[in-house]
Design an enzyme around this catalytic site. Structure first.
Site, PDB file in Angstrom:
ATOM      1  CD  GLU A  46      -2.666  -0.819   2.714  1.00  0.00           C
ATOM      2  OE1 GLU A  46      -2.711   0.284   3.312  1.00  0.00           O
ATOM      3  OE2 GLU A  46      -3.119  -1.869   3.193  1.00  0.00           O
ATOM      4  CG  ASP A  57      -3.190   7.594   9.133  1.00  0.00           C
ATOM      5  OD1 ASP A  57      -3.195   6.357   9.176  1.00  0.00           O
ATOM      6  OD2 ASP A  57      -3.517   8.246   8.130  1.00  0.00           O
TER       7      ASP A  57
END
Length: 258
Positions: A46, A57
């Site tokens: 990814e 995140d």
């Protein structure tokens, strides 16, 4: 056939998906990291598209986003770096990020560029499923790009089955409701969640993400899914490695127990 689909047909378990942020540590490291991951035994990759407000995140990936943007990374620059990558990279490649930069680039334009450089799929966690199905799925299908959906411990069985019915490739199984990089391992609650989803006998393979960092957690995740995803721990490897290729090789092989 899409490379992601081919991978899971060929290898049903212990698939290691590695995430890194494009343009980090240095703007031009993207292809270098891809080649090192392929040489080291990663199964799919990814590539994170840096965004100014990566709310899902944790600190590690947030800082890598910030640094990549400071380095000059953009969607346009990423596509330029990936042009011709299929001459040397055979791994399945996904782009992961937030939907806003994709909308700004233009969804069809974005998918066309993905197809041209050889990207196999997208992970856009903040794209609503209903919106994708109604507006964007025909475009993704036109260019052969898979859209990977996420599930969490809070996702209902009905929703999981809806995602399974409308997915190809794999389902991204988020291990907890926290942000990336905040978990210390696989807890009993997580295992109960994994077992509950296993009992549903879904059509698609699943990869477990969040909290996977080493051979122990990778192996544990592989007992409940077709593999696992490592992000924050790998970003730290990139931060700390004086020799990028050797650092990547050592880490990936240690995770896979080689």
């Amino acid at each position: 056939m899409n490379r992601i689909v081919q991978l899971f047909q060929r290898q049903a378990t212990h698939n290691l998906n590695v995430y890194f942020t494009a343009g980090f540590p240095q703007l031009t490291d993207t292809r270098r990291i891809l080649k090192a991951l392929q040489a080291s035994g990663a199964d799919l990759v990814e590539i994170g598209m840096p965004y100014s407000d990566p709310v899902a995140d944790g600190e590690t990936i947030q800082l890598s986003n910030q640094k990549a943007l400071e380095n000059g990374m953009s969607v346009k620059e990423l596509f330029a770096q990936l042009k011709g990558m299929r001459d040397e990279i055979s791994l399945p490649i996904l782009l992961m990020g937030y939907v806003n930069p994709v909308l700004q680039f233009g969804v069809e334009n974005f998918c066309q560029h993905c197809a041209e450089v050889g990207v196999d799929g997208l992970i856009l966690p903040d794209m609503p499923m209903d919106e994708y199905m109604q507006e964007y799925k025909p475009i993704f299908d036109k260019y052969g790009i898979l859209n990977i959906f996420l599930i969490t411990p809070q996702t209902s069985e009905q929703r999981i089955r809806q995602i399974d019915d409308n997915s190809e490739g794999f389902i991204y199984m988020v291990s907890s409701a926290s942000v990336t990089g905040s978990q210390s391992g696989v807890s009993h609650d997580m295992e109960a969640y994994f077992e509950r989803v296993n009992a549903m006998q879904l059509r698609n393979p699943r990869l477990i993400g969040f909290g996977i960092k080493d051979h122990e957690t990778f192996t544990k995740a592989c007992q409940h899914a077709s593999g696992a995803i490592i992000g924050s721990a790998f970003i730290r490897v990139l931060q700390e490695s004086e020799d990028l290729e050797n650092g990547i090789a050592s880490y990936v092989m240690s995770v896979k127990g080689k």
